[in-house]
Design a protein around this motif. Structure first.
Motif, PDB file in Angstrom:
ATOM      1  N   HIS A  30       0.863  -1.174   0.000  1.00  0.00           N
ATOM      2  CA  HIS A  30       0.000   0.000   0.000  1.00  0.00           C
ATOM      3  C   HIS A  30       0.911   1.239   0.000  1.00  0.00           C
ATOM      4  N   PRO A  31       0.520   2.306  -0.717  1.00  0.00           N
ATOM      5  CA  PRO A  31       1.426   3.469  -0.807  1.00  0.00           C
ATOM      6  C   PRO A  31       1.828   4.056   0.544  1.00  0.00           C
ATOM      7  N   ALA A  32       0.993   3.870   1.593  1.00  0.00           N
ATOM      8  CA  ALA A  32       1.341   4.458   2.892  1.00  0.00           C
ATOM      9  C   ALA A  32       2.273   3.567   3.701  1.00  0.00           C
ATOM     10  N   ASN A  33       2.611   2.392   3.177  1.00  0.00           N
ATOM     11  CA  ASN A  33       3.504   1.498   3.921  1.00  0.00           C
ATOM     12  C   ASN A  33       4.889   2.135   4.044  1.00  0.00           C
ATOM     13  N   PRO A  34       5.454   2.197   5.252  1.00  0.00           N
ATOM     14  CA  PRO A  34       6.769   2.832   5.381  1.00  0.00           C
ATOM     15  C   PRO A  34       7.874   2.094   4.608  1.00  0.00           C
ATOM     16  N   GLY A  35       7.610   0.843   4.223  1.00  0.00           N
ATOM     17  CA  GLY A  35       8.585   0.108   3.416  1.00  0.00           C
ATOM     18  C   GLY A  35       8.737   0.693   2.020  1.00  0.00           C
ATOM     19  N   VAL A  36       7.734   1.451   1.559  1.00  0.00           N
ATOM     20  CA  VAL A  36       7.774   2.019   0.209  1.00  0.00           C
ATOM     21  C   VAL A  36       8.986   2.933   0.048  1.00  0.00           C
ATOM     22  N   GLU A  37       9.165   3.849   1.001  1.00  0.00           N
ATOM     23  CA  GLU A  37      10.269   4.809   0.889  1.00  0.00           C
ATOM     24  C   GLU A  37      11.632   4.117   0.959  1.00  0.00           C
ATOM     25  N   LEU A  38      11.679   2.970   1.636  1.00  0.00           N
ATOM     26  CA  LEU A  38      12.952   2.252   1.758  1.00  0.00           C
ATOM     27  C   LEU A  38      13.421   1.704   0.417  1.00  0.00           C
ATOM     28  N   ALA A  39      12.465   1.341  -0.450  1.00  0.00           N
ATOM     29  CA  ALA A  39      12.871   0.542  -1.611  1.00  0.00           C
ATOM     30  C   ALA A  39      12.370   1.016  -2.963  1.00  0.00           C
ATOM     31  N   ARG A  40      11.454   1.986  -2.997  1.00  0.00           N
ATOM     32  CA  ARG A  40      10.789   2.259  -4.273  1.00  0.00           C
ATOM     33  C   ARG A  40      11.737   2.749  -5.364  1.00  0.00           C
ATOM     34  N   LYS A  41      12.838   3.359  -4.968  1.00  0.00           N
ATOM     35  CA  LYS A  41      13.760   3.859  -5.987  1.00  0.00           C
ATOM     36  C   LYS A  41      14.549   2.714  -6.631  1.00  0.00           C
ATOM     37  N   ASP A  42      14.641   1.606  -5.941  1.00  0.00           N
ATOM     38  CA  ASP A  42      15.477   0.500  -6.423  1.00  0.00           C
ATOM     39  C   ASP A  42      14.693  -0.644  -7.047  1.00  0.00           C
ATOM     40  N   VAL A  43      13.482  -0.894  -6.543  1.00  0.00           N
ATOM     41  CA  VAL A  43      12.731  -2.042  -7.083  1.00  0.00           C
ATOM     42  C   VAL A  43      11.300  -1.618  -7.423  1.00  0.00           C
ATOM     43  N   TYR A  44      10.673  -2.464  -8.242  1.00  0.00           N
ATOM     44  CA  TYR A  44       9.261  -2.222  -8.539  1.00  0.00           C
ATOM     45  C   TYR A  44       8.421  -2.682  -7.360  1.00  0.00           C
ATOM     46  N   ILE A  45       7.615  -1.748  -6.841  1.00  0.00           N
ATOM     47  CA  ILE A  45       6.672  -2.086  -5.781  1.00  0.00           C
ATOM     48  C   ILE A  45       5.277  -1.871  -6.361  1.00  0.00           C
ATOM     49  N   LEU A  46       4.548  -2.956  -6.576  1.00  0.00           N
ATOM     50  CA  LEU A  46       3.202  -2.814  -7.117  1.00  0.00           C
ATOM     51  C   LEU A  46       2.294  -2.224  -6.048  1.00  0.00           C
ATOM     52  N   GLU A  47       1.443  -1.307  -6.471  1.00  0.00           N
ATOM     53  CA  GLU A  47       0.553  -0.659  -5.510  1.00  0.00           C
ATOM     54  C   GLU A  47      -0.605  -1.598  -5.168  1.00  0.00           C
ATOM     55  N   THR A  48      -0.811  -1.849  -3.878  1.00  0.00           N
ATOM     56  CA  THR A  48      -1.901  -2.734  -3.453  1.00  0.00           C
ATOM     57  C   THR A  48      -2.857  -1.977  -2.542  1.00  0.00           C
TER      58      THR A  48
END
Lengths: 349, 76
Positions: free
Chosen positions: A119-137
């Motif tokens: 989910h876009p509000a997951n704090p894990g997003v900021e950790l990794a979004r620049k490096d890997v594809y994170i599909l929005e759920t």
């Protein structure tokens, strides 16, 4: 048809080992797919072969991120997969931190394409979004079927080295990558068109969203602790027994403040936690384990600071909307400043 | 939450176990907690010892509140 060897990382829930009571389990390998892994295989029409499922408890992974990352890298290296998938983590912060960290590590250090979903509000997003594809759920596992379909669709493109479209086309969270494309209208024309739409109040899509770096400069330090009033705040969900104000166990809509009075110690007879995101056993036994009143009283009596503020503030930080948490923080901060508090200790689970 | 409290000008320290998340959401002063389900507790130790550990952790939080910092800082 050649199958694509895939390794899949999940927490103890998706690994079907257990709930919050199993959140402390160390990492383990299950050969073949488990639960979501089977869904991944069927959605890919059998192209993806989940050869191993790596499972680790949410607490263990989040508390030992670096160590667990080493373990994940070693397991993945041994199995030589062509693809690494993690989660999806939905809005779970601990699982998101793990999925983001491990996907990034596998892709960067082993050169194996890695994807996850959050989910876009997951704090894990900021950790990794620049490096890997994170599909929005969505926020919860109710969105599993759709989320897995999207992850698999993009995963197959990566493995097949097919062209990958933009975030809107593929459903991933923007990575901050700019790509040159040829379009019919030149830039000045497009800019003026956007401006006109903006002036008319019509919707338009910017070609370059500005990043929002929301950082707050550190507040001035307390000069003299011996004169300072200190307040305790927690997002660990501590409330008087019975939860009189009905703070929600997830996505709390409110925070409350409660009177310490002359209490020197919190006990499980009078206080409990209503947080729905961790095993409450330890805190219900002794609420000082998240709201450390007894130790604060000790330090107060020793003169380490002047006075403990008479009230504590409490809410539940569990899949709580960032906007709510920000509003709670602002209101609590303003109230405490008005009442002459000089510093705040906030405890988080 | 700590970020917003600091925004109104009050120094605020977060005791938490997941440091990367605290830094990602913008906490300026961070003290590592003991474990996710009990950040200021250590079940399994004698009560007196546990209170002692808790006191040490809070002391570190007080140091964080009274230290001038230029940016995000983890007080280990």
């Amino acid at each position: 048809m050649e199958q694509i060897r895939t390794v899949h990382y999940v927490n103890q829930f998706l690994g079907q080992i257990g709930g919050e009571d199993k959140a402390g389990i160390p990492p383990q390998v299950i050969e073949g797919p488990v639960g979501v892994g089977q869904l991944i295989q069927s959605v890919s029409a059998g192209r993806l072969d989940v050869v191993a499922t790596l499972v680790c408890g949410d607490n263990y992974a989040a508390e030992n991120l670096e160590q667990t990352e080493q373990w994940v890298l070693e397991q993945v290296r041994q199995r030589e997969p062509a693809l690494f998938l993690a989660g999806p983590a939905f809005a779970s912060g601990r699982h998101g931190a793990a999925c983001g960290t491990f996907s990034r590590a596998v892709q960067k250090k082993l050169g194996i394409p890695a994807l996850t979903g959050m989910h876009p509000a997951n704090p894990g997003v900021e950790l990794a979004r620049k490096d890997v594809y994170i599909l929005e759920t969505g926020a919860s596992a109710r969105d599993m079927q759709r989320a897995v379909s999207q992850i698999v669709a993009l995963a197959l493109k990566l493995v097949d080295r097919s062209p990958v479209g933009g975030p809107c086309d593929e459903g991933y969270i923007p990575r901050g990558i700019r790509k040159n494309v040829l379009v019919e209208q030149r830039g000045s024309r497009r800019a003026v068109d956007m401006l006109l739409k903006k002036l008319r109040g019509e919707p338009f899509i910017t070609e370059l969203p500005l990043p929002s770096f929301d950082r707050v400069p550190p507040a001035d330090a307390i000069q003299d602790l011996s004169k300072a009033v200190i307040a305790l705040v927690t997002d660990g969900g501590v409330v008087p027994i019975g939860n009189p104000d009905r703070i929600e166990a997830h996505n709390a809509s409110k925070y409350c403040r409660y009177f310490f009075g002359d209490l020197g110690d919190l006990t499980g007879e009078k206080f409990q936690t209503v947080h729905g995101g961790y095993d409450p056993t330890y805190v219900n036994e002794d609420p000082d384990r998240v709201l450390p009143l007894d130790a604060a009283r000790l330090l107060e009596s020793e003169g380490a600071f002047a006075k403990l503020f008479d009230y504590f503030y409490s809410t539940v930080g569990n899949v709580t909307a960032v906007s709510s948490a920000a509003a709670f923080g602002r209101e609590i901060g303003e109230a405490l400043r008005r009442e002459g508090v000089n510093g705040v200790i906030l405890t988080s689970t | 939450m700590v970020k917003e409290i600091e925004r109104v000008g009050l120094p605020a320290v977060q005791i938490t176990t997941i440091i990367p998340i605290a830094l990602t959401v913008g906490a300026n002063r961070v003290v590592p907690g003991i474990a996710i389900p009990h950040p200021t507790g250590k079940p399994g130790t004698e009560h007196e010892e546990e209170v002692h550990i808790r006191r040490a952790l809070l002391n570190k939080a007080l140091v964080a509140l009274s230290t001038t910092i230029a940016g995000q800082t983890v007080f280990r």
